[in-house]
Design a protein around this motif. Sequence first.
Motif, mmCIF file in Angstrom:
data_model
loop_
_atom_site.group_PDB
_atom_site.id
_atom_site.type_symbol
_atom_site.label_atom_id
_atom_site.label_comp_id
_atom_site.label_asym_id
_atom_site.label_seq_id
_atom_site.Cartn_x
_atom_site.Cartn_y
_atom_site.Cartn_z
ATOM 1 N N GLU A 106 7.756 -13.524 -12.913
ATOM 2 C CA GLU A 106 6.530 -13.596 -13.717
ATOM 3 C C GLU A 106 5.566 -14.631 -13.164
ATOM 4 N N GLU A 107 6.094 -15.798 -12.836
ATOM 5 C CA GLU A 107 5.246 -16.867 -12.312
ATOM 6 C C GLU A 107 4.668 -16.470 -10.957
ATOM 7 N N TYR A 108 5.498 -15.862 -10.129
ATOM 8 C CA TYR A 108 5.017 -15.413 -8.825
ATOM 9 C C TYR A 108 3.921 -14.367 -8.997
ATOM 10 N N ASN A 109 4.139 -13.442 -9.914
ATOM 11 C CA ASN A 109 3.151 -12.385 -10.160
ATOM 12 C C ASN A 109 1.824 -12.979 -10.622
ATOM 13 N N SER A 110 1.880 -14.006 -11.450
ATOM 14 C CA SER A 110 0.636 -14.619 -11.935
ATOM 15 C C SER A 110 -0.103 -15.347 -10.824
ATOM 16 N N ARG A 111 0.624 -15.832 -9.828
ATOM 17 C CA ARG A 111 -0.009 -16.572 -8.732
ATOM 18 C C ARG A 111 -0.506 -15.659 -7.622
ATOM 19 N N LEU A 139 13.566 -25.323 -14.800
ATOM 20 C CA LEU A 139 12.730 -24.446 -13.991
ATOM 21 C C LEU A 139 11.247 -24.725 -14.191
ATOM 22 N N GLU A 140 10.808 -24.895 -15.414
ATOM 23 C CA GLU A 140 9.376 -25.105 -15.661
ATOM 24 C C GLU A 140 8.865 -26.365 -14.990
ATOM 25 N N ASP A 141 9.703 -27.396 -14.876
ATOM 26 C CA ASP A 141 9.304 -28.596 -14.148
ATOM 27 C C ASP A 141 9.126 -28.306 -12.666
ATOM 28 N N LYS A 142 9.968 -27.425 -12.125
ATOM 29 C CA LYS A 142 9.815 -27.047 -10.721
ATOM 30 C C LYS A 142 8.476 -26.347 -10.500
ATOM 31 N N PHE A 143 8.076 -25.489 -11.427
ATOM 32 C CA PHE A 143 6.789 -24.806 -11.296
ATOM 33 C C PHE A 143 5.642 -25.808 -11.226
ATOM 34 N N ARG A 144 5.710 -26.841 -12.037
ATOM 35 C CA ARG A 144 4.628 -27.832 -12.047
ATOM 36 C C ARG A 144 4.591 -28.643 -10.766
ATOM 37 N N TYR A 145 5.745 -28.757 -10.097
ATOM 38 C CA TYR A 145 5.832 -29.514 -8.853
ATOM 39 C C TYR A 145 5.374 -28.684 -7.656
ATOM 40 N N GLY A 146 5.318 -27.372 -7.812
ATOM 41 C CA GLY A 146 4.957 -26.488 -6.704
ATOM 42 C C GLY A 146 3.534 -26.690 -6.221
ATOM 43 N N GLU A 147 3.287 -26.204 -5.028
ATOM 44 C CA GLU A 147 1.983 -26.380 -4.395
ATOM 45 C C GLU A 147 1.032 -25.271 -4.833
ATOM 46 N N PRO A 148 -0.113 -25.614 -5.440
ATOM 47 C CA PRO A 148 -1.080 -24.561 -5.819
ATOM 48 C C PRO A 148 -1.505 -23.746 -4.600
ATOM 49 N N GLY A 149 -1.286 -22.439 -4.655
ATOM 50 C CA GLY A 149 -1.635 -21.581 -3.536
ATOM 51 C C GLY A 149 -0.680 -21.672 -2.364
ATOM 52 N N GLY A 150 0.351 -22.493 -2.490
ATOM 53 C CA GLY A 150 1.296 -22.677 -1.394
ATOM 54 C C GLY A 150 2.690 -22.258 -1.804
ATOM 55 N N TYR A 151 3.681 -22.981 -1.291
ATOM 56 C CA TYR A 151 5.074 -22.633 -1.577
ATOM 57 C C TYR A 151 5.411 -22.967 -3.028
ATOM 58 N N MET A 152 6.035 -22.008 -3.695
ATOM 59 C CA MET A 152 6.375 -22.203 -5.099
ATOM 60 C C MET A 152 7.412 -23.307 -5.272
ATOM 61 N N PHE A 153 8.320 -23.434 -4.287
ATOM 62 C CA PHE A 153 9.393 -24.424 -4.378
ATOM 63 C C PHE A 153 9.381 -25.307 -3.122
ATOM 64 N N PRO A 154 8.625 -26.392 -3.124
ATOM 65 C CA PRO A 154 8.535 -27.255 -1.931
ATOM 66 C C PRO A 154 9.883 -27.818 -1.475
ATOM 67 N N PRO A 211 2.727 -17.786 2.011
ATOM 68 C CA PRO A 211 2.906 -17.661 0.562
ATOM 69 C C PRO A 211 2.064 -16.517 -0.004
ATOM 70 N N GLY A 212 2.708 -15.691 -0.801
ATOM 71 C CA GLY A 212 2.034 -14.539 -1.391
ATOM 72 C C GLY A 212 2.054 -13.286 -0.540
ATOM 73 N N GLU A 213 2.693 -13.338 0.653
ATOM 74 C CA GLU A 213 2.609 -12.206 1.577
ATOM 75 C C GLU A 213 3.969 -11.678 2.031
ATOM 76 N N ALA A 214 5.020 -11.949 1.272
ATOM 77 C CA ALA A 214 6.342 -11.421 1.650
ATOM 78 C C ALA A 214 6.331 -9.905 1.742
ATOM 79 N N TRP A 215 5.498 -9.267 0.939
ATOM 80 C CA TRP A 215 5.443 -7.804 0.926
ATOM 81 C C TRP A 215 5.107 -7.225 2.296
#
Length: 409
Positions: free
Chosen positions: A157-162, A265-280, A326-330
């Motif tokens: 869900e979080e990935y889809n929103s980003r 998990l939600e704390d990990k989301f807040r630590y992630g890089e905006p527009g970058g890697y979800m899990f640094p 990031p965002g282009e695994a597809w």
Amino acid sequence: MTEIYILGGAQTDFARNYMRSNKEIFDMFAEVVEDGLAATGLEPSEIEVGHVGNFVADLFTGQGQIGGFFGHVHPDFIGMPSGRHEAACASGSIAALSAMADIEAGRYGLACVVGLEYMRNVPGDKAAEYLGAAAWIGHEGAGVRYLWPSMFSRIAEEYNSRYGLKREHLRRISEINFANAKNNPLAQTRGWNFTDDSFGEDNTANPVIEGWMRKSDCGQVTDGAAVVFLANREVAEAYAKKRNLALEDLPRIKGWGHTSAQLQLEDKFRYGEPGGYMFPTIRKAITDAYRRAGISSPDQLDAIELHDCFSMTEYMLIEHFGLANPGEAWKVIEAGDIAMGGRIPINPSGGLIGLGHPVGATGVRILLDAYRQVTGTAGDYQVEGAKNIGTFNVGGSGTTSVSFVVGRD
């Protein structure tokens, strides 16, 4: 890095249900250690230290103190130092890292690393409850039936929103891993039969487990164990000479990375890089392994064995390995890059979805499959000419991350 070599190892048949065979967790332990000794030609008296990766045997079987099993396997193990390591699904990798540290410190020259989990002796709901110990109890996951499918659905869900996410790409990951498992004689699902509906959105053929995660997206509940033997250069040279091998014939752990993040998990989301890697922290574990191995690009790898506890995990890791932005695994999925014969095959073994996921064994099994690939002994799931394999093993929702690069010089 201190040179640390993999002399070989063994794995149990992940399709086996040990309770139905009237076997205990010790039987699994003894079987894999004995098979590993036979496969490598090592004697128990040669092993100087034992490390065991296991997550929750205390809950599934009531058994702790698993390092004490060594002395029951063979009397020559009595007196050998040993211990158990826990980091949820990354327990096996932490055991391997601990064995490496022993070798690097000069304490011992040859270590036995065992990973195991006995999980098919309780109903599914109870297994899900026990495995929930890897989350932050009382702080997340309340009210869901299956905690981990729910958590990785939340990642989807979080990935889809980003970035946006399509089910067809998750489906393709599962199809590849189940197909690869057909070629692995130790895979839990090697005899399973599938139709197109098995991967589609028919709620009977492929039921929703939690949110984004359907049955085909989920790794398996598995009984199983794996073992590898790690050695310093001196021991490896003697081992090779005795068997008329060159030292260069033996794989070594060229690089490693290990990081930890918050439990929640939600704390990990807040630590992630905006527009970058979800899990640094995941990205850092992988790039630390690259750096130590002298790898400047994932294209220097011949294959990757990674932790696909869910299809979403693999989707995210494709990017964190640097195969896509990031965002282009597809893009690499649609290009066929991760399938056998592709640019960088992922999980030739079948991974956790196809091969199986005995939690504490997974990190050790991944190392063993990397060894098999670079020694050309992977059989029908061999990647032709493989010399360098990248690995990744995760505990929890990205709380513990361990990556290795295994290769020959």
